[in-house]
Design a protein around this motif. Structure first.
Motif, PDB file in Angstrom:
ATOM      1  N   ASN A 127       0.841  -1.194   0.000  1.00 13.40           N
ATOM      2  CA  ASN A 127       0.000   0.000   0.000  1.00 13.40           C
ATOM      3  C   ASN A 127       0.879   1.249   0.000  1.00 13.40           C
ATOM      4  N   ALA A 128       1.319   1.646  -1.173  1.00 16.27           N
ATOM      5  CA  ALA A 128       2.215   2.799  -1.296  1.00 16.27           C
ATOM      6  C   ALA A 128       1.576   4.082  -0.778  1.00 16.27           C
ATOM      7  N   SER A 129       0.251   4.144  -0.759  1.00 14.60           N
ATOM      8  CA  SER A 129      -0.404   5.363  -0.270  1.00 14.60           C
ATOM      9  C   SER A 129      -0.202   5.557   1.227  1.00 14.60           C
ATOM     10  N   ALA A 130       0.246   4.512   1.929  1.00  8.16           N
ATOM     11  CA  ALA A 130       0.487   4.609   3.370  1.00  8.16           C
ATOM     12  C   ALA A 130       1.905   5.097   3.696  1.00  8.16           C
ATOM     13  N   ILE A 131       2.737   5.270   2.682  1.00 13.19           N
ATOM     14  CA  ILE A 131       4.108   5.729   2.916  1.00 13.19           C
ATOM     15  C   ILE A 131       4.093   7.204   3.307  1.00 13.19           C
ATOM     16  N   THR A 132       4.893   7.499   4.331  1.00 16.02           N
ATOM     17  CA  THR A 132       4.991   8.877   4.823  1.00 16.02           C
ATOM     18  C   THR A 132       6.451   9.327   4.792  1.00 16.02           C
ATOM     19  N   GLU A 133       6.663  10.576   5.129  1.00 17.10           N
ATOM     20  CA  GLU A 133       8.019  11.111   5.192  1.00 17.10           C
ATOM     21  C   GLU A 133       8.847  10.386   6.250  1.00 17.10           C
ATOM     22  N   ALA A 134       8.192   9.858   7.268  1.00 17.88           N
ATOM     23  CA  ALA A 134       8.908   9.105   8.304  1.00 17.88           C
ATOM     24  C   ALA A 134       9.556   7.856   7.708  1.00 17.88           C
ATOM     25  N   ASP A 135       8.896   7.207   6.743  1.00 23.00           N
ATOM     26  CA  ASP A 135       9.489   6.040   6.078  1.00 23.00           C
ATOM     27  C   ASP A 135      10.770   6.431   5.343  1.00 23.00           C
ATOM     28  N   ILE A 136      10.737   7.593   4.706  1.00 26.48           N
ATOM     29  CA  ILE A 136      11.913   8.084   3.983  1.00 26.48           C
ATOM     30  C   ILE A 136      13.026   8.412   4.978  1.00 26.48           C
ATOM     31  N   GLY A 137      12.664   9.003   6.096  1.00 22.96           N
ATOM     32  CA  GLY A 137      13.647   9.320   7.142  1.00 22.96           C
ATOM     33  C   GLY A 137      14.359   8.075   7.642  1.00 22.96           C
ATOM     34  N   ARG A 138      13.623   6.982   7.826  1.00 22.86           N
ATOM     35  CA  ARG A 138      14.252   5.723   8.279  1.00 22.86           C
ATOM     36  C   ARG A 138      15.291   5.241   7.270  1.00 22.86           C
ATOM     37  N   LEU A 139      14.974   5.374   6.001  1.00 20.44           N
ATOM     38  CA  LEU A 139      15.918   4.954   4.964  1.00 20.44           C
ATOM     39  C   LEU A 139      17.159   5.848   4.950  1.00 20.44           C
ATOM     40  N   ARG A 140      16.962   7.137   5.091  1.00 18.20           N
ATOM     41  CA  ARG A 140      18.114   8.054   5.121  1.00 18.20           C
ATOM     42  C   ARG A 140      19.010   7.771   6.319  1.00 18.20           C
ATOM     43  N   ARG A 141      18.410   7.430   7.450  1.00 19.14           N
ATOM     44  CA  ARG A 141      19.211   7.180   8.666  1.00 19.14           C
ATOM     45  C   ARG A 141      20.121   5.966   8.539  1.00 19.14           C
ATOM     46  N   VAL A 142      19.774   5.023   7.687  1.00 14.16           N
ATOM     47  CA  VAL A 142      20.666   3.863   7.507  1.00 14.16           C
ATOM     48  C   VAL A 142      21.557   4.028   6.276  1.00 14.16           C
TER      49      VAL A 142
END
Length: 194
Positions: A127-142
């Protein structure tokens, strides 16, 4: 295949070139390519698109395969699960490792980077519509760059599109991708049975 497609002896022009290239590389033409010839103009477009995406993919081939395996599980696409599961055995060294990733990548001994990547790919597929900026932040942090993140999203979303198209027109796995190990095959049978 449910639809009439262009056979090897009917292929001309770009379609013949694509068939010949795939046959030289793999020994056969995949149903995943052949199915696009029900509308002959589509195979060259599909082929050029996927070649360009892979040529400029900012992550590894292993990452492409992992993302695809997880997205395919949620489509669900047995064809894509068979193909990429078998390819990942080369990367991981055992079928058990692939089955662990397939069952629960969060608990399969993967790095935090891999887990974050696959969690995002899974969310794209579910469900791509459930993706938020927080998901992107988690990816940037790793350690993922925005280009990497775009490539994860593209790989997962692309798999959703093509896997559904393959199933809809009856493209199924070639014999080389159907594993002799019944347990491995059964675990990767997430949709249609072959």
């Amino acid at each position: 295949m449910y639809l009439e497609t262009i056979s090897d002896d009917q292929a001309t022009g770009r379609i013949a070139e694509i068939y010949a290239s795939q046959r030289a590389r793999m020994g056969f033409v995949m149903a995943a390519s052949r199915c696009f010839t029900a509308r002959p103009d589509l195979l060259p477009i599909y082929n050029d698109f996927i070649d360009q995406v892979r040529a400029d993919f900012s992550l590894s081939t292993r990452d492409w395969r992992l993302i695809t395996l997880i997205a395919a599980k949620h489509v669900p696409s047995t064809y894509c699960s068979y193909v990429y599961g078998k390819q990942l055995v080369e990367d991981f060294g055992s079928k058990e490792a692939i089955l662990a990733v397939h069952r629960n990548f969060r608990d399969a001994g993967l790095s935090p980077r891999d887990v974050a990547m696959l969690a995002y790919a899974e969310k794209v597929a579910r469900n791509a519509s459930a993706i938020t900026e927080a998901d992107i932040g988690r990816l940037r942090r790793v350690g993922f760059t925005d280009c990497n993140i775009a490539d994860i999203a593209l790989c997962a979303a692309f798999r959703c599109f093509v896997a559904r198209f393959f199933d809809a027109v009856g493209a199924g796995p070639e014999a080389t991708f159907i594993d002799d190990d019944e347990d491995f095959r059964a675990a990767l049978t997430v949709g249609k049975s072959y």
